[in-house]
Design a protein around this motif. Sequence first.
Motif, mmCIF file in Angstrom:
data_model
loop_
_atom_site.group_PDB
_atom_site.id
_atom_site.type_symbol
_atom_site.label_atom_id
_atom_site.label_comp_id
_atom_site.label_asym_id
_atom_site.label_seq_id
_atom_site.Cartn_x
_atom_site.Cartn_y
_atom_site.Cartn_z
ATOM 1 N N LYS A 45 0.834 -1.215 0.000
ATOM 2 C CA LYS A 45 0.000 0.000 0.000
ATOM 3 C C LYS A 45 0.863 1.258 0.000
ATOM 4 O O LYS A 45 1.661 1.472 -0.891
ATOM 5 C CB LYS A 45 -0.960 -0.041 1.174
ATOM 6 N N ASN A 46 0.725 2.116 1.027
ATOM 7 C CA ASN A 46 1.413 3.413 1.029
ATOM 8 C C ASN A 46 2.703 3.423 1.841
ATOM 9 O O ASN A 46 3.198 4.495 2.204
ATOM 10 C CB ASN A 46 0.479 4.509 1.552
ATOM 11 N N ALA A 47 3.243 2.248 2.159
ATOM 12 C CA ALA A 47 4.523 2.211 2.877
ATOM 13 C C ALA A 47 5.592 2.914 2.040
ATOM 14 O O ALA A 47 5.664 2.735 0.832
ATOM 15 C CB ALA A 47 4.931 0.769 3.150
ATOM 16 N N ILE A 48 6.397 3.724 2.669
ATOM 17 C CA ILE A 48 7.447 4.569 2.082
ATOM 18 C C ILE A 48 6.835 5.787 1.406
ATOM 19 O O ILE A 48 7.169 6.931 1.715
ATOM 20 C CB ILE A 48 8.337 3.827 1.073
ATOM 21 N N CYS A 49 5.929 5.564 0.447
ATOM 22 C CA CYS A 49 5.316 6.672 -0.282
ATOM 23 C C CYS A 49 3.952 6.219 -0.795
ATOM 24 O O CYS A 49 3.550 5.065 -0.599
ATOM 25 C CB CYS A 49 6.205 7.122 -1.443
ATOM 26 N N ASP A 50 3.249 7.125 -1.453
ATOM 27 C CA ASP A 50 1.941 6.804 -2.001
ATOM 28 C C ASP A 50 2.057 5.635 -2.980
ATOM 29 O O ASP A 50 2.996 5.547 -3.763
ATOM 30 C CB ASP A 50 1.355 8.029 -2.707
ATOM 31 N N GLU A 51 1.085 4.730 -2.921
ATOM 32 C CA GLU A 51 1.126 3.514 -3.737
ATOM 33 C C GLU A 51 1.224 3.817 -5.226
ATOM 34 O O GLU A 51 1.815 3.048 -5.995
ATOM 35 C CB GLU A 51 -0.117 2.664 -3.463
ATOM 36 N N SER A 52 0.665 4.954 -5.645
ATOM 37 C CA SER A 52 0.680 5.302 -7.062
ATOM 38 C C SER A 52 2.076 5.628 -7.583
ATOM 39 O O SER A 52 2.310 5.643 -8.790
ATOM 40 C CB SER A 52 -0.249 6.497 -7.316
ATOM 41 N N LYS A 53 3.027 5.875 -6.671
ATOM 42 C CA LYS A 53 4.379 6.257 -7.079
ATOM 43 C C LYS A 53 5.321 5.072 -7.231
ATOM 44 O O LYS A 53 6.493 5.253 -7.551
ATOM 45 C CB LYS A 53 4.976 7.238 -6.054
ATOM 46 N N LYS A 54 4.825 3.871 -6.982
ATOM 47 C CA LYS A 54 5.721 2.715 -7.029
ATOM 48 C C LYS A 54 5.057 1.553 -7.761
ATOM 49 O O LYS A 54 3.824 1.447 -7.810
ATOM 50 C CB LYS A 54 6.148 2.290 -5.626
ATOM 51 N N THR A 55 5.872 0.703 -8.327
ATOM 52 C CA THR A 55 5.411 -0.519 -8.982
ATOM 53 C C THR A 55 5.586 -1.675 -8.004
ATOM 54 O O THR A 55 6.691 -1.900 -7.496
ATOM 55 C CB THR A 55 6.213 -0.789 -10.257
ATOM 56 N N ILE A 56 4.508 -2.378 -7.720
ATOM 57 C CA ILE A 56 4.541 -3.473 -6.745
ATOM 58 C C ILE A 56 4.250 -4.790 -7.455
ATOM 59 O O ILE A 56 3.276 -4.915 -8.193
ATOM 60 C CB ILE A 56 3.516 -3.252 -5.619
ATOM 61 N N TYR A 57 5.128 -5.770 -7.244
ATOM 62 C CA TYR A 57 4.924 -7.122 -7.771
ATOM 63 C C TYR A 57 4.627 -8.037 -6.591
ATOM 64 O O TYR A 57 5.489 -8.257 -5.734
ATOM 65 C CB TYR A 57 6.152 -7.614 -8.520
ATOM 66 N N ARG A 58 3.415 -8.584 -6.551
ATOM 67 C CA ARG A 58 3.021 -9.508 -5.479
ATOM 68 C C ARG A 58 3.213 -10.932 -6.004
ATOM 69 O O ARG A 58 2.343 -11.469 -6.693
ATOM 70 C CB ARG A 58 1.583 -9.240 -5.057
ATOM 71 N N LEU A 59 4.329 -11.524 -5.671
ATOM 72 C CA LEU A 59 4.705 -12.817 -6.243
ATOM 73 C C LEU A 59 4.169 -13.981 -5.404
ATOM 74 O O LEU A 59 4.070 -13.886 -4.184
ATOM 75 C CB LEU A 59 6.228 -12.922 -6.360
ATOM 76 N N LYS A 60 3.860 -15.075 -6.096
ATOM 77 C CA LYS A 60 3.376 -16.279 -5.419
ATOM 78 C C LYS A 60 3.917 -17.510 -6.136
ATOM 79 O O LYS A 60 3.988 -17.533 -7.361
ATOM 80 C CB LYS A 60 1.839 -16.332 -5.426
ATOM 81 N N THR A 61 4.315 -18.510 -5.351
ATOM 82 C CA THR A 61 4.694 -19.789 -5.949
ATOM 83 C C THR A 61 3.685 -20.882 -5.609
ATOM 84 O O THR A 61 3.770 -21.985 -6.156
ATOM 85 C CB THR A 61 6.095 -20.235 -5.468
ATOM 86 N N ARG A 62 2.748 -20.582 -4.724
ATOM 87 C CA ARG A 62 1.735 -21.582 -4.370
ATOM 88 C C ARG A 62 0.659 -21.698 -5.445
ATOM 89 O O ARG A 62 -0.081 -22.667 -5.491
ATOM 90 C CB ARG A 62 1.096 -21.219 -3.031
ATOM 91 N N SER A 63 0.531 -20.660 -6.262
ATOM 92 C CA SER A 63 -0.470 -20.670 -7.336
ATOM 93 C C SER A 63 0.030 -19.789 -8.473
ATOM 94 O O SER A 63 1.080 -19.161 -8.377
ATOM 95 C CB SER A 63 -1.809 -20.152 -6.808
ATOM 96 N N ASN A 64 -0.754 -19.741 -9.548
ATOM 97 C CA ASN A 64 -0.395 -18.906 -10.697
ATOM 98 C C ASN A 64 -1.070 -17.541 -10.646
ATOM 99 O O ASN A 64 -1.097 -16.824 -11.646
ATOM 100 C CB ASN A 64 -0.797 -19.617 -12.000
ATOM 101 N N SER A 65 -1.619 -17.176 -9.481
ATOM 102 C CA SER A 65 -2.403 -15.947 -9.377
ATOM 103 C C SER A 65 -1.560 -14.715 -9.058
ATOM 104 O O SER A 65 -2.091 -13.611 -8.986
ATOM 105 C CB SER A 65 -3.483 -16.120 -8.309
ATOM 106 N N GLY A 66 -0.261 -14.889 -8.831
ATOM 107 C CA GLY A 66 0.579 -13.750 -8.482
ATOM 108 C C GLY A 66 1.017 -12.947 -9.696
ATOM 109 O O GLY A 66 0.813 -13.335 -10.849
ATOM 110 N N ASP A 67 1.633 -11.794 -9.427
ATOM 111 C CA ASP A 67 2.198 -10.976 -10.503
ATOM 112 C C ASP A 67 3.454 -11.653 -11.044
ATOM 113 O O ASP A 67 4.025 -12.545 -10.419
ATOM 114 C CB ASP A 67 2.539 -9.578 -9.983
ATOM 115 N N LYS A 68 3.900 -11.158 -12.202
ATOM 116 C CA LYS A 68 5.111 -11.703 -12.823
ATOM 117 C C LYS A 68 6.074 -10.563 -13.138
ATOM 118 O O LYS A 68 5.681 -9.543 -13.713
ATOM 119 C CB LYS A 68 4.761 -12.486 -14.088
ATOM 120 N N VAL A 69 7.324 -10.751 -12.755
ATOM 121 C CA VAL A 69 8.355 -9.743 -12.969
ATOM 122 C C VAL A 69 8.932 -9.912 -14.377
ATOM 123 O O VAL A 69 9.341 -11.018 -14.742
ATOM 124 C CB VAL A 69 9.485 -9.894 -11.938
ATOM 125 N N PRO A 70 8.969 -8.848 -15.183
ATOM 126 C CA PRO A 70 9.557 -8.981 -16.523
ATOM 127 C C PRO A 70 11.061 -9.218 -16.449
ATOM 128 O O PRO A 70 11.782 -8.513 -15.758
ATOM 129 C CB PRO A 70 9.230 -7.627 -17.183
#
Length: 584
Positions: free
Chosen positions: A192-217
Amino acid sequence: MGKTVGRIIEVKGLSVKARLNELLPPYLVKNGSYENSPKINGFLKSKVGLDTIICQVVGEISEEKNGIVEGHVLELQVKGYISGKSFIQGLRMLPIVSASVQLLDDVDMLSIYNDKAEKTIDIGNDLFDINKPIKVNIDNLIPSHIGVFGNTGSGKSNTLTRILREYESIICQSKTNRGKFIVFDINNEYTKNAICDESKKTIYRLKTRSNSGDKVPLNITSLTEDNFVVLMNASEKTQVPAIKNAYKWAFASDEDRREKSYYLNQVKSMLTNAKKSLFNSMRHYLKDYFSNIDHFKYHTLQNNFFFDDGHSRIYIENSLFNVMLNSIDLDLPIEPLDRFIFELYFAVAQENENGVQLDFMMPLISRANKLLSDFKKVFDFSIRSDDKNIIFNKKNICVIQLGDVNKDMKEIIPSLISSTIFDSLSQKKDDKGEIVQIISIVVDEAHNILYDEPGQTASHTKVLEVFEKIVKEGRKFGCFLMLASQRPSDISQTIISQLHNYFIHKLVNPSDIQKIRKAVAYLDENSMDFLTVLAPGECIVSGTAFQMPTFLYVTQVNLENRPNSENVKLFGNNGLFIRDNVDE
């Protein structure tokens, strides 16, 4: 001009004694504001010609005779001198006997902490004088390797966030994309807004338990054959040749790749030569690429394959068995990662033909399938660009959340991404050979990734090598490491010793304290003695950004910008035990 409080009565090398003119109250009022009287770890100055010598108070003595107090003496230690409004740490000048000693004024404090800086980062206040803010020259802090250490609850996450928030603010004010940082978030605390407003950062929520997580290019070509060898923990004599062979054909150009007939002949060979384990494993994992192989069964007593479609059985001696073999067809995989695991099966078959037992090779197949399955869940290998900025998605801050990935990937992901960033920066300078961009790599809870212990796997050794290379060579390319940990004794000695600046909160474990004592040359024993008694938020700062070790209280970050690492509160405002019960 600071208030005169006494005079020098003894000089012995660095050790100096000064007698106070009078016993002063704890605070002195001046122009409607107050300042501290001389106290332990505070500073005093003494003039020698036009230069000003800075001394730190390390002791206080009350002189008594026959029970009567006759005077008060301060024990001082020389720290450096101010010449031309610049503080210089060193011993070129020492105080002289009978010279007066004074309190420091605001100009003196600026000379010590700000170093004529054009831009500063507001970290907090002097621990022993809360009226004196500590502003650090950004040129000496951000383009450096930084370590933040302290026990759980000591305030290290707040310190790390404070540095990053101040840095982000300066980047925004400067309207530049030449300064970026990436945070490897081990426990998903910087959401969320940790460090700065969420709109100012790109967040990748990764998961290995399922395919529902984000993917890092990530560009697939950034993975070398050595990466695959290390990540799969391959044995040198039996498994490494198979991996290198598979890599060669998987990443070959289209015109250099082998024809489909080669693979079909290999499959036929597995069936006719009764390679049960290899064929069954291949059929399970590569079933999407082959057709007409489901009806081949293994006869345990005869130790060979036969064809069984549910209506009739055709054994290997029957001429129709070859007809069934020739009916097998194949669609070759297109994606490089799929092609690699495909090629690995046939590389293993080739090694088996060369005399290597399958028992030594099949564990490699299992590890490869697990590793590449995890890769597909967390990486997007469709991009073909080497630009390190793609991961930031046109923003200056990137957060990689690793709380929902398995232990192996928690180490592999930061290693691969950091290596890619380092390699990209090392190749990107302007026509004059100067740095055009800096990227700080931030690792919170670094002991989970950068631990160094006997008997560690080859893949973890490779992880350490990546970060050790960054901490040793990254400065000249604009690649910097910033880490936080509660267990500095677990972290690689090479990494700890190569840091430029240290923020050290409370530490009580003797191993951790000893690690800091060995690594941080700037700290004296006087400072080390305070490590076990520091309160939350208090720390000792030392390094190239500070003229001398300084005791600091780090200002608390605004509630909305704090990471999700606060201590659990049972009662009081929003206390856990006064909320409604949860459904069980």
